[in-house]
Motif scaffolding. Sequence first.
Motif, PDB file in Angstrom:
ATOM      1  N   ARG A   1       0.850  -1.191   0.000  1.00  0.00           N
ATOM      2  CA  ARG A   1       0.000   0.000   0.000  1.00  0.00           C
ATOM      3  C   ARG A   1       0.882   1.236   0.000  1.00  0.00           C
ATOM      4  NH1 ARG A   1      -2.536   2.084   5.353  1.00  0.00           N
ATOM      5  NH2 ARG A   1      -1.841   3.962   4.265  1.00  0.00           N
ATOM      6  N   PRO A   2       0.365   2.375  -0.462  1.00  0.00           N
ATOM      7  CA  PRO A   2       1.139   3.619  -0.356  1.00  0.00           C
ATOM      8  C   PRO A   2       1.172   4.090   1.099  1.00  0.00           C
ATOM      9  CG  PRO A   2      -1.020   4.054  -1.294  1.00  0.00           C
ATOM     10  CD  PRO A   2      -0.909   2.567  -1.164  1.00  0.00           C
ATOM     11  N   VAL A   3       2.272   4.738   1.496  1.00  0.00           N
ATOM     12  CA  VAL A   3       2.429   5.200   2.874  1.00  0.00           C
ATOM     13  C   VAL A   3       3.069   6.584   2.898  1.00  0.00           C
ATOM     14  CG1 VAL A   3       3.365   4.710   5.167  1.00  0.00           C
ATOM     15  CG2 VAL A   3       2.768   2.815   3.649  1.00  0.00           C
ATOM     16  N   SER A   4       2.383   7.535   3.522  1.00  0.00           N
ATOM     17  CA  SER A   4       2.944   8.865   3.734  1.00  0.00           C
ATOM     18  C   SER A   4       3.790   8.862   5.006  1.00  0.00           C
ATOM     19  CB  SER A   4       1.812   9.886   3.862  1.00  0.00           C
ATOM     20  OG  SER A   4       2.315  11.136   4.317  1.00  0.00           O
ATOM     21  N   LEU A   5       4.808   9.708   5.043  1.00  0.00           N
ATOM     22  CA  LEU A   5       5.666   9.834   6.222  1.00  0.00           C
ATOM     23  C   LEU A   5       5.370  11.110   7.004  1.00  0.00           C
ATOM     24  CD1 LEU A   5       9.081   8.738   4.618  1.00  0.00           C
ATOM     25  CD2 LEU A   5       7.377   7.313   5.784  1.00  0.00           C
ATOM     26  N   VAL A   6       4.204  11.710   6.771  1.00  0.00           N
ATOM     27  CA  VAL A   6       3.868  12.988   7.397  1.00  0.00           C
ATOM     28  C   VAL A   6       3.780  12.870   8.916  1.00  0.00           C
ATOM     29  CG1 VAL A   6       1.358  12.713   7.273  1.00  0.00           C
ATOM     30  CG2 VAL A   6       2.372  15.022   7.166  1.00  0.00           C
ATOM     31  N   SER A   7       3.543  11.652   9.430  1.00  0.00           N
ATOM     32  CA  SER A   7       3.461  11.473  10.891  1.00  0.00           C
ATOM     33  C   SER A   7       4.758  11.862  11.586  1.00  0.00           C
ATOM     34  CB  SER A   7       3.121  10.015  11.222  1.00  0.00           C
ATOM     35  OG  SER A   7       1.871   9.661  10.695  1.00  0.00           O
ATOM     36  N   ALA A   8       5.856  11.872  10.830  1.00  0.00           N
ATOM     37  CA  ALA A   8       7.137  12.289  11.409  1.00  0.00           C
ATOM     38  C   ALA A   8       7.085  13.720  11.923  1.00  0.00           C
ATOM     39  CB  ALA A   8       8.244  12.151  10.365  1.00  0.00           C
ATOM     40  N   PHE A   9       6.138  14.506  11.437  1.00  0.00           N
ATOM     41  CA  PHE A   9       6.111  15.934  11.745  1.00  0.00           C
ATOM     42  C   PHE A   9       4.866  16.342  12.527  1.00  0.00           C
ATOM     43  CE2 PHE A   9       8.121  15.137   7.596  1.00  0.00           C
ATOM     44  CZ  PHE A   9       9.445  15.357   7.994  1.00  0.00           C
ATOM     45  N   GLU A  10       4.130  15.330  13.065  1.00  0.00           N
ATOM     46  CA  GLU A  10       2.971  15.669  13.898  1.00  0.00           C
ATOM     47  C   GLU A  10       3.437  16.469  15.110  1.00  0.00           C
ATOM     48  OE1 GLU A  10      -0.283  15.389  16.759  1.00  0.00           O
ATOM     49  OE2 GLU A  10       1.731  14.561  17.026  1.00  0.00           O
TER      50      GLU A  10
END
Length: 385
Positions: free
Chosen positions: A304-313
């Motif tokens: 599945r595609p996965v964003s890494l935006v959680s790194a910057f929450e």
Amino acid sequence: MSKEKLFLDIHVIQTLPPSNINRDDTGSPKTAVYGGVRRARVSSQAWKKAMRDYFKDKADDGYLGVRSKKIVEYVAKKILEIDETLSFEEAEKKSLEAFTSAGFTITEENKLPTLFFLGDRQAGDFARAALDNIKDASTLHKIIKDNVSIDIALFGRMIADKDLNRVISKENEKSKKIIDNGENEVSRISLNEDASSQIAHAISTHGVQTEFDYFTALDDLSKDAKPGAAMIDTIEYNSSTLYRYGNVALHEFYHQMKENKEETKKAIILFVEAFLKSLPSGKINSFANQTIPSSVVVSLRKDRPVSLVSAFETPIKTKLSQEGYVNESIEAMFKEYQKIQRFVDKPEISFYLNLSEGHVLEGAKEEINLSDLLNDLGKELNNRL
């Protein structure tokens, strides 16, 4: 390509100086609250428009589409390319008749009431049908549906014309067939095109505050000895280090490209290049914010595609006033890349490219320049499509 799914993920850290590349209805730079903190934001629509403009500079016309209300005029010009003996008025009449037969709503100015996305090759085929006086709606719809351009396939097309959708609905009712077991088998027609790519809204990895540029202008021809400005105004702006993310369902796009491996590979390489090099042009003459990414990660995944935006929450915060956000943002993105593998499958392969030294992404291939990254990606697509 087998029936297995294959996704392309693109992750980018890109810093912007004072700028306002995407503003809201009041002229302010767009923002969003994430992790309880106000962030700079650039909408996905703004960056997709910049990517489509980049496509126009780099791709062959036949691979692209036009989104406009002036589609009747656009097809009329295609008709003139085929038959130069016609006047523009005659060509426009034939185009108008074909679109009316297909069920499109046409305004008094011979325009569509809503924007319509039509590929160059589709427009050419539609022009030939108009010259042949084809009036069958289903035949005309099939022309619009076939030979989809790469930008329509990647970014999608939604039909907002109520009259056209009503005609399509009636066609679908007529197409119902009764099979032996008594169930309904429906061969459905749809001019909508599902997008095979997704582009996230870019957000800053840290909190931002909007600032104001106060400026004045003098009248060069004024002979008034009294000093003063002829105009006074302000421009809002901010500066930010952005996390940008996009993906492509390669298996879907491959199907949209009629399983043509070479066209698919060529289009995906262009997509990645456009994602990395394009830039929304809002207020760019005022700020000249012509930056490029500081870090890029490109992955191929089967799950599945996965964003890494959680790194910057949790927003990035500099330890000292002299430190910027880029290096810590890259480190946070790389750490998140490793952490998500506790939850999802390991990527099939990843490539990364940094302008900042000292950042290593374990399990991924480091590239010296963008050309090498695109070449290696092309080789992997050759093997996997």
